[in-house]
Scaffold this active site. Structure first.
Site, PDB file in Angstrom:
ATOM      1  N   GLY A   1     143.209  74.132  15.571  1.00 33.41           N
ATOM      2  CA  GLY A   1     144.019  72.933  16.247  1.00 33.41           C
ATOM      3  C   GLY A   1     143.103  72.027  16.646  1.00 33.41           C
ATOM      4  O   GLY A   1     141.779  71.959  16.437  1.00 33.41           O
TER       5      GLY A   1
ATOM      6  N   GLY B   1     145.287  78.592   8.275  1.00 33.84           N
ATOM      7  CA  GLY B   1     145.764  79.399   6.873  1.00 33.84           C
ATOM      8  C   GLY B   1     144.654  78.918   5.617  1.00 33.84           C
ATOM      9  O   GLY B   1     144.003  77.971   5.975  1.00 33.84           O
TER      10      GLY B   1
ATOM     11  N   THR C   1     138.161  79.948  12.593  1.00 31.88           N
ATOM     12  CA  THR C   1     137.239  79.381  11.804  1.00 31.88           C
ATOM     13  C   THR C   1     135.900  79.896  11.828  1.00 31.88           C
ATOM     14  O   THR C   1     135.349  79.904  10.538  1.00 31.88           O
ATOM     15  CB  THR C   1     137.214  77.704  12.341  1.00 31.88           C
ATOM     16  OG1 THR C   1     138.703  77.178  12.493  1.00 31.88           O
ATOM     17  CG2 THR C   1     136.285  76.858  11.457  1.00 31.88           C
TER      18      THR C   1
ATOM     19  N   THR D   1     137.189  74.668  20.806  1.00 35.96           N
ATOM     20  CA  THR D   1     138.325  75.057  21.424  1.00 35.96           C
ATOM     21  C   THR D   1     138.543  74.649  22.799  1.00 35.96           C
ATOM     22  O   THR D   1     137.822  75.027  23.601  1.00 35.96           O
ATOM     23  CB  THR D   1     138.166  76.729  21.487  1.00 35.96           C
ATOM     24  OG1 THR D   1     139.070  77.205  22.463  1.00 35.96           O
ATOM     25  CG2 THR D   1     136.856  77.232  21.675  1.00 35.96           C
TER      26      THR D   1
ATOM     27  N   ASP E   1     140.824  75.952  24.602  1.00 38.72           N
ATOM     28  CA  ASP E   1     140.875  76.937  25.310  1.00 38.72           C
ATOM     29  C   ASP E   1     139.697  77.819  26.004  1.00 38.72           C
ATOM     30  O   ASP E   1     139.856  78.256  26.925  1.00 38.72           O
ATOM     31  CB  ASP E   1     141.841  78.230  24.670  1.00 38.72           C
ATOM     32  CG  ASP E   1     143.273  77.830  24.175  1.00 38.72           C
ATOM     33  OD1 ASP E   1     143.514  76.767  24.455  1.00 38.72           O
ATOM     34  OD2 ASP E   1     143.649  78.709  23.450  1.00 38.72           O
TER      35      ASP E   1
ATOM     36  N   MET F   1     147.707  74.239  27.868  1.00 35.59           N
ATOM     37  CA  MET F   1     147.325  75.113  26.698  1.00 35.59           C
ATOM     38  C   MET F   1     146.518  76.195  27.336  1.00 35.59           C
ATOM     39  O   MET F   1     146.220  76.196  28.401  1.00 35.59           O
ATOM     40  CB  MET F   1     146.695  74.192  25.766  1.00 35.59           C
ATOM     41  CG  MET F   1     147.679  73.627  24.865  1.00 35.59           C
ATOM     42  SD  MET F   1     146.908  73.117  23.303  1.00 35.59           S
ATOM     43  CE  MET F   1     148.232  72.639  22.409  1.00 35.59           C
TER      44      MET F   1
ATOM     45  N   ARG G   1     146.399  79.847  24.911  1.00 30.01           N
ATOM     46  CA  ARG G   1     146.937  80.957  24.387  1.00 30.01           C
ATOM     47  C   ARG G   1     146.673  82.173  25.229  1.00 30.01           C
ATOM     48  O   ARG G   1     147.662  83.198  25.430  1.00 30.01           O
ATOM     49  CB  ARG G   1     146.510  80.853  23.040  1.00 30.01           C
ATOM     50  CG  ARG G   1     147.486  81.279  21.913  1.00 30.01           C
ATOM     51  CD  ARG G   1     147.134  81.803  20.661  1.00 30.01           C
ATOM     52  NE  ARG G   1     146.416  80.725  20.130  1.00 30.01           N
ATOM     53  CZ  ARG G   1     146.861  80.184  19.035  1.00 30.01           C
ATOM     54  NH1 ARG G   1     148.041  80.199  18.592  1.00 30.01           N
ATOM     55  NH2 ARG G   1     146.087  79.219  18.281  1.00 30.01           N
TER      56      ARG G   1
ATOM     57  N   TYR H   1     150.646  69.026  24.049  1.00 30.25           N
ATOM     58  CA  TYR H   1     149.518  68.023  22.853  1.00 30.25           C
ATOM     59  C   TYR H   1     148.952  66.981  23.413  1.00 30.25           C
ATOM     60  O   TYR H   1     147.833  66.555  22.732  1.00 30.25           O
ATOM     61  CB  TYR H   1     150.612  67.980  21.837  1.00 30.25           C
ATOM     62  CG  TYR H   1     150.938  69.262  21.114  1.00 30.25           C
ATOM     63  CD1 TYR H   1     149.965  69.958  20.259  1.00 30.25           C
ATOM     64  CD2 TYR H   1     152.272  69.779  21.125  1.00 30.25           C
ATOM     65  CE1 TYR H   1     150.382  71.319  19.919  1.00 30.25           C
ATOM     66  CE2 TYR H   1     152.463  70.980  20.732  1.00 30.25           C
ATOM     67  CZ  TYR H   1     151.819  71.715  19.801  1.00 30.25           C
ATOM     68  OH  TYR H   1     151.995  72.690  19.012  1.00 30.25           O
TER      69      TYR H   1
HETATM   70  N1  LIG Z   1     139.799  86.379  10.035  1.00 36.96           N
HETATM   71  C1  LIG Z   1     139.568  85.182   9.401  1.00 36.96           C
HETATM   72  N2  LIG Z   1     138.735  85.519   8.039  1.00 36.96           N
HETATM   73  C2  LIG Z   1     138.767  84.172   7.390  1.00 36.96           C
HETATM   74  N3  LIG Z   1     139.305  82.870   7.867  1.00 36.96           N
HETATM   75  C3  LIG Z   1     139.835  83.168   8.913  1.00 36.96           C
HETATM   76  C4  LIG Z   1     140.121  84.260   9.698  1.00 36.96           C
HETATM   77  N4  LIG Z   1     140.766  83.721  11.021  1.00 36.96           N
HETATM   78  C5  LIG Z   1     141.064  82.342  10.635  1.00 36.96           C
HETATM   79  N5  LIG Z   1     140.565  81.941   9.517  1.00 36.96           N
HETATM   80  C6  LIG Z   1     140.667  80.676   8.897  1.00 36.96           C
HETATM   81  O1  LIG Z   1     140.061  79.573   9.855  1.00 36.96           O
HETATM   82  C7  LIG Z   1     141.041  78.576  10.089  1.00 36.96           C
HETATM   83  C8  LIG Z   1     141.372  78.190  11.252  1.00 36.96           C
HETATM   84  O2  LIG Z   1     141.586  79.178  11.838  1.00 36.96           O
HETATM   85  P1  LIG Z   1     142.776  79.454  13.372  1.00 36.96           P
HETATM   86  O3  LIG Z   1     144.068  78.418  12.784  1.00 36.96           O
HETATM   87  O4  LIG Z   1     143.004  80.725  14.026  1.00 36.96           O
HETATM   88  O5  LIG Z   1     142.038  78.322  14.348  1.00 36.96           O
HETATM   89  P2  LIG Z   1     140.717  78.550  15.072  1.00 36.96           P
HETATM   90  O6  LIG Z   1     139.677  77.987  14.293  1.00 36.96           O
HETATM   91  O7  LIG Z   1     140.759  79.924  15.888  1.00 36.96           O
HETATM   92  O8  LIG Z   1     141.091  77.280  16.198  1.00 36.96           O
HETATM   93  P3  LIG Z   1     141.998  77.150  17.383  1.00 36.96           P
HETATM   94  O9  LIG Z   1     141.023  77.293  18.552  1.00 36.96           O
HETATM   95  O10 LIG Z   1     142.913  75.978  17.462  1.00 36.96           O
HETATM   96  O11 LIG Z   1     143.109  78.407  17.277  1.00 36.96           O
HETATM   97  C9  LIG Z   1     142.346  78.786   9.005  1.00 36.96           C
HETATM   98  O12 LIG Z   1     142.068  77.943   7.863  1.00 36.96           O
HETATM   99  C10 LIG Z   1     142.385  80.287   8.898  1.00 36.96           C
HETATM  100  O13 LIG Z   1     142.543  80.749   7.543  1.00 36.96           O
HETATM  101  O1  LIG Z   2     150.669  73.987  17.743  1.00 34.93           O
HETATM  102  P1  LIG Z   2     149.307  74.539  16.969  1.00 34.93           P
HETATM  103  O2  LIG Z   2     148.551  73.109  16.610  1.00 34.93           O
HETATM  104  O3  LIG Z   2     149.220  75.703  15.951  1.00 34.93           O
HETATM  105  O4  LIG Z   2     148.302  74.873  18.278  1.00 34.93           O
HETATM  106  C1  LIG Z   2     148.390  75.464  19.380  1.00 34.93           C
HETATM  107  C2  LIG Z   2     147.332  76.290  19.944  1.00 34.93           C
HETATM  108  O5  LIG Z   2     146.081  75.714  19.510  1.00 34.93           O
HETATM  109  C3  LIG Z   2     145.492  75.711  20.804  1.00 34.93           C
HETATM  110  O6  LIG Z   2     145.541  74.476  21.207  1.00 34.93           O
HETATM  111  C4  LIG Z   2     143.882  76.285  20.608  1.00 34.93           C
HETATM  112  O7  LIG Z   2     143.938  77.432  20.111  1.00 34.93           O
HETATM  113  C5  LIG Z   2     145.973  76.660  21.634  1.00 34.93           C
HETATM  114  O8  LIG Z   2     145.945  76.344  22.899  1.00 34.93           O
HETATM  115  C6  LIG Z   2     147.553  76.585  21.435  1.00 34.93           C
HETATM  116  O9  LIG Z   2     148.201  77.878  21.489  1.00 34.93           O
HETATM  117 MG   LIG Z   3     141.749  80.512  17.459  1.00 31.66          MG
END
Ligand SMILES: Nc1ncnc2c1ncn2[C@@H]1O[C@H](COP(=O)(O)OP(=O)(O)OP(=O)(O)O)[C@@H](O)[C@H]1O
Ligand SMILES: O=P(O)(O)OC[C@H]1O[C@](O)(CO)[C@@H](O)[C@@H]1O
Ligand SMILES: [Mg+2]
Length: 519
Positions: A137, A201, A228, A254, A256, A299, A301, A417
């Protein structure tokens, strides 16, 4: 062996302190100290033990798996801007303590490598081909981090080849990259979002590393949240398995603030500041009506830090609801009773609710099946709308005389957002600059498989497994939550129910958090 037992067993193995350098670190790996694979994934921890319970959880280095690599004098030492600096480079023995509050008999505890420029580097300037990717995000400050990685590479190390990966991990599979120069990124820190695009993803480790290899990339800067960083850890493992001289540097993102070990993540302060505007609006609306209620959803989660800090900063909030602190609506000690009491006392009130709060209450009623986003994250139900309806329904009920329990006016504000799409504020900009520069120094120094972030105020290189093994959460038995309760005077729903059970659960869940207690 349980994670909590590791530190005590390390402490009991009182060993001689060692002088170490990147090259000697691999020799110092102590086979008698092992971490459970659940904590470290595939990553082999690099543990260095010293006197009085000193433990260094070091990060991987090229020299761990590639021998006889040439080193070069760090060009920063000849950089005119730095000629005034008393010390350009950090000492390779400098480490940062995770545990800052100690007693005279405390073991020295876990340390991380101090981030910063080193005297020798493992890349020549014209050899470097760097790429930057942003995933997950949005978060205020993403563009500043991108800008400062590019400018840091160009201005500090004379690197000229830097590209952006388009649209998150998936972008590694597409043909085009985005050329990045100081001129291209000059003004991007004034904008919200990420100029590179982002996505959820689509992570395929082998395909990503193929793409890195095919393009001749040798430094990969990965900006993103917990998911990530997990992905980055797999990329590092695959690169190491292939024996490639490619540095993988993570920068945690993040709003969060749910990444453990680190002080806080960039963009958090900006998000809290932006949330004030919504809370102020809710307060103005509520104050202007008889029995006015302003409800703001923020926000968060799994972790309620934004709601907690926004509430503490505002002082206009009467009740803050977060995922870590279960609550209930009806009956004695419930939310409705508190609303009624506060309205009768003050004539208005403001409620802040984190998006992940009360999900179990919504789930009890909702018949929808659980949904996941492209990264496998659970898609939450909209607690703000649900809560607005519940409050309105309750207060429109009539008693036996046909009178409403309490006629209220509720205004619901959802700035979700808006608080993450803004550009970073001044202090986050400085924070992002230091993070980006430290990431560049680490990669140039041959470190890899690390995340850079502040620990007790100093930037450190942290092995991936330490920040992906668990989530940072608000500890509701901690003084910070007590400060909030004393500021809002809201009921502490669960504590009234079963405080000792909650404390026990938190202690079990945080057995590796030695520094969790707030200031
Ligand atoms: N366990 C995992 N193994 C490999 N890749 C992953 C894994 N979890 C998430 N990813 C990859 O990392 C990227 C970001 O993951 P995700 O959407 O969970 O956001 P995030 O990095 O946790 O950030 P946010 O704080 O917004 O949630 C995606 O492209 C996803 O495919
Ligand atoms: O709607 P999106 O872009 O998938 O992201 C929402 C999530 O991303 C965050 O901003 C960061 O993980 C969360 O607080 C929220 O639940
Ligand atoms: Mg995350």
């Amino acid at each position: 062996m349980e994670a909590s037992m590791i530190s005590s067993s390390i402490h009991s193995m009182k060993m001689q302190g060692e002088n170490f350098s990147p090259n000697s670190l691999s020799k110092l790996k102590n086979s008698s100290v092992s971490f459970p694979s659940s904590a470290t994934g595939n990553m082999e921890p690099k543990i260095v033990l010293g006197e009085d319970g000193y433990v260094l959880e070091d990060v991987p280095h090229f020299s761990d798996y590639i021998s006889d690599l040439p080193t070069f004098t760090n060009p920063l030492q000849a950089n005119s801007a730095y000629s005034i600096a008393r010390k350009v480079c950090v000492d390779c023995n400098d480490t940062i303590a995770q545990m800052i509050v100690v007693h005279k008999d405390s073991p020295r505890g876990t340390h991380f490598r101090r981030a910063g420029a080193t005297q020798q580097v493992y890349f020549e300037s014209d050899e470097v081909h760097a790429c930057i990717v942003t995933c997950g995000g949005l978060c205020p400050g993403l563009n500043t981090v991108i800008r400062e990685i590019v400018c840091g590479l160009y201005n500090m190390y004379g690197v000229k080849k830097v590209v952006g990966i388009d649209g998150g991990y998936k972008g590694f599979y597409s043909r085009n990259t985005i050329p990045l120069t100081p001129k291209v990124v000059n003004n991007i820190h004034k904008r919200g979002g990420t100029v590179l695009g982002t996505s959820r993803g689509g992570h395929d480790t082998k395909k990503i590393v193929d793409s890195i290899q095919d393009r001749g990339i040798n430094q990969v800067y990965i900006i993103g949240g917990d998911g990530t960083q997990k992905g980055a850890s797999f990329i590092f493992e695959e690169i190491k398995r292939r024996g490639l001289k490619v540095a993988v540097a993570g920068i945690p993102k993040t709003i969060d603030n749910d990444i453990p070990v680190i002080d806080k993540s960039f963009g958090f302060d900006t998000a809290v500041e932006e949330a004030q505007r919504a809370i102020n609006a809710a307060h103005v609306e509520a104050e202007s009506m008889e029995n006015g209620i302003g409800l703001v959803k923020l926000m968060g989660r799994h972790s309620g830090f934004i709601a907690l800090f926004a509430t503490l900063a505002s002082r206009d909030v009467d009740c803050c609801l977060i995922p870590e602190s279960p609550f209930y609506l009806e009956g004695p000690g419930g939310l409705f009773q508190f609303i009624e009491k506060r309205l009768k006392e003050n004539g208005h009130m403001v409620i802040v609710i984190a998006e992940g709060a009360g999900q179990e209450l919504v789930a009890e009623e909702s018949k929808t099946t659980e949904k996941q986003d492209a990264s496998g994250n659970h898609v939450l139900q909209d607690i703000g709308i649900w809560m607005s309806q519940k409050i309105k329904e309750y207060f429109s009920k009539t008693d036996e005389t046909g009178e409403k329990i309490l006629p209220i006016t509720l205004k619901y504000i959802d700035p979700t957002y808006m608080i993450r799409a803004v550009p970073s504020n001044a202090s986050d900009n400085v924070f992002c600059t230091l993070l980006a520069q430290c990431a560049v120094h680490g990669a140039m120094a041959g470190y890899t498989g690390f995340t850079v972030a502040p620990v007790n105020g100093r930037n450190a290189y942290i092995p991936f497994y330490r920040i992906t093994e668990k989530r940072n959460k608000v500890i509701i038995t901690d003084r910070m939550w007590a400060r909030l309760l004393s500021s809002t005077n809201q009921p502490s729903f669960p504590v009234a129910k079963d405080a000792s059970k909650i404390r026990k659960e938190e202690e079990e869940g945080d057995s590796r958090v030695v520094n969790s207690e707030s200031k």
